[in-house]
Design a protein around this motif. Structure first.
Motif, mmCIF file in Angstrom:
data_model
loop_
_atom_site.group_PDB
_atom_site.id
_atom_site.type_symbol
_atom_site.label_atom_id
_atom_site.label_comp_id
_atom_site.label_asym_id
_atom_site.label_seq_id
_atom_site.Cartn_x
_atom_site.Cartn_y
_atom_site.Cartn_z
ATOM 1 N N PRO A 66 0.779 -1.171 -0.053
ATOM 2 C CA PRO A 66 -0.190 -0.139 -0.232
ATOM 3 C C PRO A 66 0.924 1.235 0.106
ATOM 4 C CG PRO A 66 -0.621 -1.503 1.610
ATOM 5 C CD PRO A 66 0.654 -2.037 1.063
ATOM 6 N N ALA A 67 0.394 2.259 -0.638
ATOM 7 C CA ALA A 67 0.972 3.558 -0.773
ATOM 8 C C ALA A 67 1.266 4.103 0.625
ATOM 9 C CB ALA A 67 0.132 4.718 -1.512
ATOM 10 N N ALA A 68 2.391 4.887 0.998
ATOM 11 C CA ALA A 68 2.511 5.618 2.141
ATOM 12 C C ALA A 68 1.946 6.753 2.339
ATOM 13 C CB ALA A 68 4.108 5.767 2.392
ATOM 14 N N PRO A 69 1.539 7.386 3.603
ATOM 15 C CA PRO A 69 0.859 8.695 3.567
ATOM 16 C C PRO A 69 1.687 9.522 3.106
ATOM 17 C CG PRO A 69 1.564 7.694 5.721
ATOM 18 C CD PRO A 69 1.867 6.716 4.881
ATOM 19 N N GLU A 70 1.139 10.628 2.649
ATOM 20 C CA GLU A 70 1.811 11.879 1.939
ATOM 21 C C GLU A 70 2.745 12.613 3.121
ATOM 22 O OE1 GLU A 70 2.946 14.021 -1.427
ATOM 23 O OE2 GLU A 70 1.488 12.178 -0.979
ATOM 24 N N PRO A 71 3.998 12.489 2.878
ATOM 25 C CA PRO A 71 4.818 13.331 3.800
ATOM 26 C C PRO A 71 4.835 14.614 3.934
ATOM 27 C CG PRO A 71 6.179 12.656 1.937
ATOM 28 C CD PRO A 71 4.753 12.178 1.663
ATOM 29 N N ASP A 72 4.952 15.369 5.113
ATOM 30 C CA ASP A 72 4.783 16.718 5.224
ATOM 31 C C ASP A 72 5.766 17.385 4.292
ATOM 32 O OD1 ASP A 72 3.085 17.145 7.459
ATOM 33 O OD2 ASP A 72 4.052 15.776 8.222
ATOM 34 N N ALA A 73 7.018 16.856 3.877
ATOM 35 C CA ALA A 73 8.011 17.465 3.190
ATOM 36 C C ALA A 73 8.896 16.461 2.386
ATOM 37 C CB ALA A 73 8.810 18.423 3.848
ATOM 38 N N ASP A 105 17.450 4.189 5.592
ATOM 39 C CA ASP A 105 17.146 2.832 4.853
ATOM 40 C C ASP A 105 18.784 1.972 4.609
ATOM 41 O OD1 ASP A 105 15.900 1.046 3.247
ATOM 42 O OD2 ASP A 105 15.980 2.211 1.298
ATOM 43 N N GLY A 106 18.496 0.812 4.448
ATOM 44 C CA GLY A 106 19.554 -0.051 4.346
ATOM 45 C C GLY A 106 20.026 -0.570 2.890
ATOM 46 N N PHE A 107 20.363 -1.863 2.749
ATOM 47 C CA PHE A 107 20.934 -2.296 1.675
ATOM 48 C C PHE A 107 19.890 -2.738 0.705
ATOM 49 C CE2 PHE A 107 22.267 -5.608 -1.374
ATOM 50 C CZ PHE A 107 23.676 -4.888 -2.001
ATOM 51 N N LEU A 120 9.531 1.354 2.543
ATOM 52 C CA LEU A 120 9.853 1.512 3.983
ATOM 53 C C LEU A 120 8.934 2.080 4.867
ATOM 54 C CD1 LEU A 120 12.784 4.172 2.709
ATOM 55 C CD2 LEU A 120 13.039 2.271 4.113
ATOM 56 N N TRP A 121 7.863 2.595 4.441
ATOM 57 C CA TRP A 121 6.600 2.908 5.311
ATOM 58 C C TRP A 121 6.167 1.585 5.886
ATOM 59 C CZ3 TRP A 121 5.631 7.179 8.030
ATOM 60 C CH2 TRP A 121 4.273 7.304 8.870
ATOM 61 N N HIS A 122 5.957 0.706 4.792
ATOM 62 C CA HIS A 122 5.370 -0.366 5.281
ATOM 63 C C HIS A 122 6.321 -1.427 6.116
ATOM 64 C CE1 HIS A 122 2.817 -4.272 4.087
ATOM 65 N NE2 HIS A 122 3.873 -4.838 4.260
ATOM 66 N N GLY A 123 7.398 -1.380 6.161
ATOM 67 C CA GLY A 123 8.240 -1.925 7.348
ATOM 68 C C GLY A 123 8.190 -1.193 8.541
ATOM 69 N N PHE A 150 5.042 1.472 14.468
ATOM 70 C CA PHE A 150 6.320 2.241 15.271
ATOM 71 C C PHE A 150 6.145 3.794 14.720
ATOM 72 C CE2 PHE A 150 10.718 4.050 15.080
ATOM 73 C CZ PHE A 150 10.958 3.740 16.263
ATOM 74 N N ALA A 151 6.055 4.093 13.328
ATOM 75 C CA ALA A 151 6.138 5.312 12.985
ATOM 76 C C ALA A 151 4.798 6.183 13.469
ATOM 77 C CB ALA A 151 5.888 5.530 11.355
ATOM 78 N N THR A 152 3.684 5.441 13.639
ATOM 79 C CA THR A 152 2.659 6.116 14.202
ATOM 80 C C THR A 152 2.920 6.515 15.755
ATOM 81 O OG1 THR A 152 1.049 5.130 12.830
ATOM 82 C CG2 THR A 152 0.256 5.688 14.892
#
Length: 399
Positions: free
Chosen positions: A24-31, A59-61, A71-74, A82-84
């Protein structure tokens, strides 16, 4: 009869966690910040107040540019949000990515440095930064912070965080490295294994299917450069978590067994084995239409079954080989150790069998190069954001 070329297999990742086919698409970032060699996605805790309590996570390799959606999914959707939770506690999340994730750690550290500088410039107030990353991202930011200190640059970072980062090296079986080089019709796999970052990350590396496992010269030079800048940043508190168990209990993968057997099709007779110790251990028989290779190792520890964050390396390789014929995969060998626990929390090197299976929980925390660390109660997939690790991190971030 005209010889038929070997089939081209779609590249499969040996040094990165597999991703679901649709994310799924990540939420829109603020910047979104465009940086030299990469970019950063900024998620504010409160859009009215700007950046106040920044947490930079790298990010990693992988091969190619960083992508926000996985990235957001993980970070937020696979185990624990975690991000929330991070933003609910008033922290601003800055996700750092790179134009080429397989580029040299030293090169991507320049991008990390630019991100740190940009964060300081845009921060409201003087709250210290938290800087770190997942897997290789922990090494990139470790080096970036240490280099800034060596150069007298005030990085204003109070906490460094590594998430299952291979501080003492990562492991991809020699059999799988050899397979990547052997599949000449799929050069992308060999290119990934031979990328600068892979050579710097892997504890032992082979450049060709008939190469001798060794510490790659690029890894040697990276470690020398890390030593030159002080080995670790000295100002921030050093935190680290491991996806592997700390009890000394391995993941159940047996040493010296056939993990993959190709019994029909283009690569009939190809066999990949798990790593065992001793001299002259055959880890692979590689067979194609026109070539054959026997791969042998000497005196390597039983790393595939060691406690640590796991990757589905044999499982993915087997599923791809199934496209060319009948393949048997030994149950229980699909996922193997990628970042040994002792590497992720920087307590031991990887040469000795006893050190790999050490009961880390019985050690004094002073034996780690980190100031504090946490291990998983299980051997979880590499970079998996479990509830236990997430809560431990959140409790130790500055208020």
């Amino acid at each position: 009869m005209t010889e038929q070329p070997e089939p081209v297999l779609e590249p499969f990742g040996l040094i990165s966690p597999p991703q679901p086919p649709e994310i799924p698409a990540a939420p829109e970032p603020d910047a979104v910040w465009d940086l030299p060699g990469g970019k950063a996605w900024v998620y504010l805790a409160n859009s009215r107040f700007g950046i106040q309590k920044p947490v930079i996570l790298s990010d990693g390799f992988e091969t190619g540019p960083s992508k926000l959606d996985p990235l957001w999914h993980g970070l937020n959707r696979t185990g624990y949000p975690f991000a929330t939770k991070l933003r609910e506690r008033g922290h601003d999340l800055i996700v750092l990515g790179y134009d080429e994730r397989s580029a040299s750690i030293l090169e991507n550290a320049e991008t990390a440095t630019a991100c740190i500088r940009r964060t300081i410039a845009e921060r409201k107030g003087d709250a210290p930064l938290t800087v770190g990353g997942f897997s290789m991202g922990g090494l990139v930011t470790r080096y970036a912070l240490a280099k800034m200190e060596t150069e007298g640059v005030d990085h204003q970072t109070g906490t460094y965080l590594s998430f299952d980062s291979p501080h003492r090296g990562a492991w991809i079986p020699i059999s799988l490295q050899a397979l990547a080089h052997f599949l000449k019709a799929t050069p992308a796999m060999s290119k990934q294994i031979n990328s600068d970052a892979a050579r710097q990350l892997l504890w032992r590396h082979i450049e060709t299917a008939d190469g001798t496992p060794r510490q790659d010269p690029l890894r040697t030079r990276f470690l020398e450069e890390l030593d030159r800048v002080g080995w670790w940043p000295r100002i921030p508190r050093l935190l680290g978590v491991a996806n592997g168990s700390g009890s000394g209990t391995g993941n159940g993968v047996k040493a010296g067994v056939d993990a993959i057997r190709v019994t029909s099709g283009w690569f009939t007779g190809t066999t990949l084995r798990t790593q065992a110790g001793g001299t002259g251990h055959e880890v692979a028989r590689l067979k194609g239409l026109l070539s054959e290779r026997r791969v042998v190792t000497d005196d390597l520890p039983e790393l595939d079954g060691a406690p640590g964050g796991t990757l589905e390396s044999f499982g993915i390789a087997g599923s791809k080989l199934r496209l060319t014929g009948k393949v048997d995969i030994e149950p229980g060998t699909e996922s193997i150790c990628f970042v040994p626990s002792v590497s992720a929390v920087a307590v031991r090197d990887l040469e000795n069998q006893a050190d790999l299976y050490l009961d880390i929980e019985e050690l004094s925390k002073d034996e780690s190069e980190l100031d504090d660390f946490m291990l998983s109660p299980r051997n979880d997939p590499h970079s998996f954001m479990s509830e236990e690790l997430a809560i431990w991190i959140l409790k130790r971030l500055p208020d």
